[in-house]
Design a protein around this motif. Structure first.
Motif, PDB file in Angstrom:
ATOM      1  N   GLN A   3     -12.437  89.300  27.480  1.00 51.79           N
ATOM      2  CA  GLN A   3     -11.568  89.531  28.620  1.00 51.79           C
ATOM      3  C   GLN A   3     -11.513  88.268  29.480  1.00 51.79           C
ATOM      4  OE1 GLN A   3     -13.026  93.004  30.624  1.00 51.79           O
ATOM      5  NE2 GLN A   3     -12.086  94.401  29.150  1.00 51.79           N
ATOM      6  N   THR A   4     -10.367  88.024  30.090  1.00 48.33           N
ATOM      7  CA  THR A   4     -10.228  86.869  30.962  1.00 48.33           C
ATOM      8  C   THR A   4     -10.460  87.277  32.406  1.00 48.33           C
ATOM      9  OG1 THR A   4      -7.846  87.236  31.190  1.00 48.33           O
ATOM     10  CG2 THR A   4      -8.584  85.798  29.386  1.00 48.33           C
ATOM     11  N   ASP A   5     -10.875  86.305  33.202  1.00 51.03           N
ATOM     12  CA  ASP A   5     -11.111  86.512  34.628  1.00 51.03           C
ATOM     13  C   ASP A   5      -9.786  86.304  35.358  1.00 51.03           C
ATOM     14  OD1 ASP A   5     -11.738  86.326  37.289  1.00 51.03           O
ATOM     15  OD2 ASP A   5     -13.508  85.064  36.986  1.00 51.03           O
ATOM     16  N   PRO A   6      -9.256  87.335  36.048  1.00 52.18           N
ATOM     17  CA  PRO A   6      -7.958  87.184  36.729  1.00 52.18           C
ATOM     18  C   PRO A   6      -7.923  86.005  37.705  1.00 52.18           C
ATOM     19  CG  PRO A   6      -8.591  89.482  36.646  1.00 52.18           C
ATOM     20  CD  PRO A   6      -9.773  88.704  36.165  1.00 52.18           C
ATOM     21  N   SER A   7      -9.017  85.774  38.405  1.00 53.67           N
ATOM     22  CA  SER A   7      -9.026  84.672  39.361  1.00 53.67           C
ATOM     23  C   SER A   7      -8.983  83.319  38.642  1.00 53.67           C
ATOM     24  CB  SER A   7     -10.261  84.757  40.256  1.00 53.67           C
ATOM     25  OG  SER A   7     -11.448  84.649  39.482  1.00 53.67           O
ATOM     26  N   GLU A   8      -9.676  83.242  37.508  1.00 54.50           N
ATOM     27  CA  GLU A   8      -9.648  82.011  36.717  1.00 54.50           C
ATOM     28  C   GLU A   8      -8.252  81.782  36.133  1.00 54.50           C
ATOM     29  OE1 GLU A   8     -10.932  78.489  35.139  1.00 54.50           O
ATOM     30  OE2 GLU A   8     -11.985  79.821  36.551  1.00 54.50           O
ATOM     31  N   ASP A   9      -7.611  82.877  35.681  1.00 59.66           N
ATOM     32  CA  ASP A   9      -6.244  82.774  35.171  1.00 59.66           C
ATOM     33  C   ASP A   9      -5.294  82.273  36.254  1.00 59.66           C
ATOM     34  OD1 ASP A   9      -7.138  83.703  32.764  1.00 59.66           O
ATOM     35  OD2 ASP A   9      -6.408  85.755  33.052  1.00 59.66           O
ATOM     36  N   ALA A  10      -5.461  82.766  37.469  1.00 61.00           N
ATOM     37  CA  ALA A  10      -4.587  82.357  38.577  1.00 61.00           C
ATOM     38  C   ALA A  10      -4.793  80.883  38.903  1.00 61.00           C
ATOM     39  CB  ALA A  10      -4.854  83.226  39.800  1.00 61.00           C
ATOM     40  N   ARG A  11      -6.048  80.434  38.909  1.00 66.16           N
ATOM     41  CA  ARG A  11      -6.316  79.019  39.183  1.00 66.16           C
ATOM     42  C   ARG A  11      -5.706  78.130  38.097  1.00 66.16           C
ATOM     43  NH1 ARG A  11     -11.316  81.126  41.014  1.00 66.16           N
ATOM     44  NH2 ARG A  11     -12.274  80.807  38.953  1.00 66.16           N
ATOM     45  N   HIS A  12      -5.838  78.591  36.836  1.00 68.15           N
ATOM     46  CA  HIS A  12      -5.264  77.825  35.728  1.00 68.15           C
ATOM     47  C   HIS A  12      -3.749  77.732  35.864  1.00 68.15           C
ATOM     48  CE1 HIS A  12      -4.771  76.283  31.658  1.00 68.15           C
ATOM     49  NE2 HIS A  12      -3.806  77.179  31.500  1.00 68.15           N
ATOM     50  N   ALA A  13      -3.109  78.866  36.187  1.00 66.15           N
ATOM     51  CA  ALA A  13      -1.653  78.880  36.326  1.00 66.15           C
ATOM     52  C   ALA A  13      -1.207  77.946  37.448  1.00 66.15           C
ATOM     53  CB  ALA A  13      -1.162  80.303  36.582  1.00 66.15           C
ATOM     54  N   ALA A  14      -1.924  77.977  38.585  1.00 63.86           N
ATOM     55  CA  ALA A  14      -1.566  77.108  39.707  1.00 63.86           C
ATOM     56  C   ALA A  14      -1.729  75.632  39.328  1.00 63.86           C
ATOM     57  CB  ALA A  14      -2.432  77.444  40.917  1.00 63.86           C
ATOM     58  N   LYS A  15      -2.782  75.328  38.584  1.00 65.26           N
ATOM     59  CA  LYS A  15      -3.015  73.949  38.146  1.00 65.26           C
ATOM     60  C   LYS A  15      -1.893  73.484  37.226  1.00 65.26           C
ATOM     61  CE  LYS A  15      -6.432  71.117  35.695  1.00 65.26           C
ATOM     62  NZ  LYS A  15      -7.751  71.138  35.005  1.00 65.26           N
ATOM     63  N   MET A  16      -1.461  74.346  36.289  1.00 62.03           N
ATOM     64  CA  MET A  16      -0.395  73.986  35.369  1.00 62.03           C
ATOM     65  C   MET A  16       0.934  73.788  36.089  1.00 62.03           C
ATOM     66  SD  MET A  16      -1.765  73.578  32.450  1.00 62.03           S
ATOM     67  CE  MET A  16      -3.293  73.085  33.272  1.00 62.03           C
ATOM     68  N   VAL A  17       1.185  74.582  37.130  1.00 64.32           N
ATOM     69  CA  VAL A  17       2.408  74.414  37.921  1.00 64.32           C
ATOM     70  C   VAL A  17       2.435  73.024  38.554  1.00 64.32           C
ATOM     71  CG1 VAL A  17       3.594  75.166  40.025  1.00 64.32           C
ATOM     72  CG2 VAL A  17       2.827  76.848  38.354  1.00 64.32           C
ATOM     73  N   LYS A  18       1.291  72.589  39.101  1.00 66.78           N
ATOM     74  CA  LYS A  18       1.208  71.265  39.725  1.00 66.78           C
ATOM     75  C   LYS A  18       1.392  70.160  38.689  1.00 66.78           C
ATOM     76  CE  LYS A  18      -1.799  72.580  43.566  1.00 66.78           C
ATOM     77  NZ  LYS A  18      -3.141  72.375  44.200  1.00 66.78           N
ATOM     78  N   ILE A  19       0.763  70.334  37.521  1.00 64.86           N
ATOM     79  CA  ILE A  19       0.897  69.318  36.467  1.00 64.86           C
ATOM     80  C   ILE A  19       2.341  69.212  36.002  1.00 64.86           C
ATOM     81  CG2 ILE A  19       0.295  68.783  34.079  1.00 64.86           C
ATOM     82  CD1 ILE A  19      -2.506  69.865  34.679  1.00 64.86           C
ATOM     83  N   LYS A  20       3.007  70.375  35.819  1.00 63.68           N
ATOM     84  CA  LYS A  20       4.406  70.359  35.369  1.00 63.68           C
ATOM     85  C   LYS A  20       5.299  69.691  36.412  1.00 63.68           C
ATOM     86  CE  LYS A  20       8.192  73.183  33.622  1.00 63.68           C
ATOM     87  NZ  LYS A  20       9.197  72.389  34.351  1.00 63.68           N
ATOM     88  N   ALA A  21       5.054  69.966  37.689  1.00 62.95           N
ATOM     89  CA  ALA A  21       5.872  69.350  38.731  1.00 62.95           C
ATOM     90  C   ALA A  21       5.705  67.834  38.722  1.00 62.95           C
ATOM     91  CB  ALA A  21       5.497  69.925  40.097  1.00 62.95           C
ATOM     92  N   ALA A  22       4.465  67.377  38.536  1.00 58.18           N
ATOM     93  CA  ALA A  22       4.214  65.941  38.489  1.00 58.18           C
ATOM     94  C   ALA A  22       4.878  65.316  37.274  1.00 58.18           C
ATOM     95  CB  ALA A  22       2.711  65.676  38.478  1.00 58.18           C
ATOM     96  N   ARG A  23       4.790  65.983  36.126  1.00 59.98           N
ATOM     97  CA  ARG A  23       5.420  65.466  34.908  1.00 59.98           C
ATOM     98  C   ARG A  23       6.939  65.415  35.059  1.00 59.98           C
ATOM     99  NH1 ARG A  23       3.135  62.686  31.007  1.00 59.98           N
ATOM    100  NH2 ARG A  23       4.692  63.521  29.571  1.00 59.98           N
ATOM    101  N   ASP A  24       7.523  66.469  35.674  1.00 60.74           N
ATOM    102  CA  ASP A  24       8.969  66.497  35.862  1.00 60.74           C
ATOM    103  C   ASP A  24       9.421  65.357  36.763  1.00 60.74           C
ATOM    104  OD1 ASP A  24       9.141  68.711  34.251  1.00 60.74           O
ATOM    105  OD2 ASP A  24       9.352  70.159  35.892  1.00 60.74           O
ATOM    106  N   ARG A  25       8.649  65.066  37.814  1.00 59.32           N
ATOM    107  CA  ARG A  25       9.002  63.957  38.704  1.00 59.32           C
ATOM    108  C   ARG A  25       8.941  62.625  37.945  1.00 59.32           C
ATOM    109  NH1 ARG A  25       5.792  66.905  42.372  1.00 59.32           N
ATOM    110  NH2 ARG A  25       4.005  65.541  41.942  1.00 59.32           N
ATOM    111  N   MET A  26       7.899  62.459  37.103  1.00 61.77           N
ATOM    112  CA  MET A  26       7.754  61.240  36.338  1.00 61.77           C
ATOM    113  C   MET A  26       8.893  61.082  35.339  1.00 61.77           C
ATOM    114  SD  MET A  26       4.581  59.986  33.929  1.00 61.77           S
ATOM    115  CE  MET A  26       4.923  61.235  32.681  1.00 61.77           C
ATOM    116  N   MET A  27       9.238  62.167  34.625  1.00 60.49           N
ATOM    117  CA  MET A  27      10.274  62.097  33.608  1.00 60.49           C
ATOM    118  C   MET A  27      11.640  61.823  34.226  1.00 60.49           C
ATOM    119  SD  MET A  27       8.716  62.285  30.791  1.00 60.49           S
ATOM    120  CE  MET A  27      10.123  62.410  29.696  1.00 60.49           C
ATOM    121  N   ALA A  28      11.850  62.260  35.457  1.00 67.10           N
ATOM    122  CA  ALA A  28      13.132  62.034  36.119  1.00 67.10           C
ATOM    123  C   ALA A  28      13.396  60.561  36.358  1.00 67.10           C
ATOM    124  CB  ALA A  28      13.182  62.807  37.431  1.00 67.10           C
TER     125      ALA A  28
END
Length: 206
Positions: A3-28
Motif C-alpha cells: 500500500q502507498t502512503d497518501p501523504s507521500e503520494d501527494a508530496r511526490h505529485a507536487a514535486k513532479m508538478v514543479k519539475i514539469k513546470a521547470a522543464r516546460d519553461r526550459m523547453m519554451a
C-alpha cells in the motif's frame, strides 16, 4: 500488493508538478534547429553502435542518410547487412577502410584508403538531400595522421550544410574536433569481456 502512503503520494505529485513546470519553461526557450556535429569517443565500447543507432533513427524518420567506414571496411557487420538489405533507398553505405592499421601494416595504403573515404564523405555531406552522415572510426584516421586534421575541421566548419548532421566516431578524438562539435559523448570503459578471454561476438561487437 504493498500500500502507498497518501501523504507521500501527494508530496511526490507536487514535486513532479514543479519539475514539469521547470522543464516546460526550459523547453519554451529551445526553438532553433541546426545540423549538429556529433562526436562519440572514449575507450569504452559503444561508439559505433551509438552512431548506427542514430542512423536507424534517421531511417525511421524517412531521413536520407549515409555511412562512410574508415577502418572496419573489411568486416561483415550486422549494421551493414541490415542497411544494405532493407534500407538501400534511404541510406548509402560505403566501406572505405581495409581493416585496422595493425592488420594492413602498410601506412601508405592506410593513408590512401582514408583519403578515398574522406573524398566520399565530403561528397555525401555536401549533398543537402542527405540529412545525416556517419563517419565511422574517422577519429582513428585523424589520430594516426592519415587525414589532414585542419582540412577536415575547416570543411565541417565552413562547408557542411546548415541542417546536415555529421557523426564522427572513434577513440581519442582530437581536442580541436571536440571544441568544434555541438554534441560530444565519451564512452568510459568499466568492464570488457575481452580482458577475460572472450572474443568479439556477432550481435555484440559486429
Amino acid at each position: 500488493m504493498s500500500q502507498t502512503d497518501p501523504s507521500e503520494d501527494a508530496r511526490h505529485a507536487a514535486k513532479m508538478v514543479k519539475i514539469k513546470a521547470a522543464r516546460d519553461r526550459m523547453m519554451a526557450t529551445k526553438q532553433g534547429e541546426k545540423g549538429l556535429i556529433i562526436v562519440h569517443t572514449g575507450k569504452g565500447k559503444g561508439k559505433s553502435s551509438s552512431g548506427f543507432g542514430m542512423i536507424l533513427r534517421a531511417i525511421a524518420h524517412q531521413m536520407p542518410c549515409a555511412v562512410v567506414q574508415f577502418i572496419k571496411g573489411g568486416w561483415d557487420t550486422g549494421e551493414r547487412r541490415l542497411i544494405e538489405a532493407h534500407f538501400p533507398d534511404l541510406c548509402q553505405f560505403h566501406a572505405m577502410g581495409e581493416g585496422f592499421t595493425w592488420e594492413t601494416q602498410d601506412r601508405a595504403r592506410d593513408i590512401a584508403a582514408a583519403g578515398r573515404g574522406w573524398e566520399m564523405a565530403k561528397r555525401l555531406i555536401r549533398d543537402e538531400a542527405i540529412r545525416m552522415v556517419l563517419l565511422d572510426e574517422i577519429n582513428i584516421a585523424l589520430r594516426y595522421g592519415y587525414l589532414d586534421a585542419e582540412a577536415v575541421l575547416s570543411f565541417l566548419r565552413d562547408e557542411k550544410p546548415p541542417l546536415t548532421h555529421v557523426i564522427l566516431t572513434g577513440r581519442n578524438a582530437l581536442p580541436e574536433l571536440i571544441e568544434l562539435a555541438d554534441l560530444v559523448t565519451e564512452m568510459t570503459l568499466v568492464k570488457h569481456p575481452f580482458r577475460d578471454g572472450i572474443k568479439a561476438q556477432p550481435g555484440v561487437e559486429f
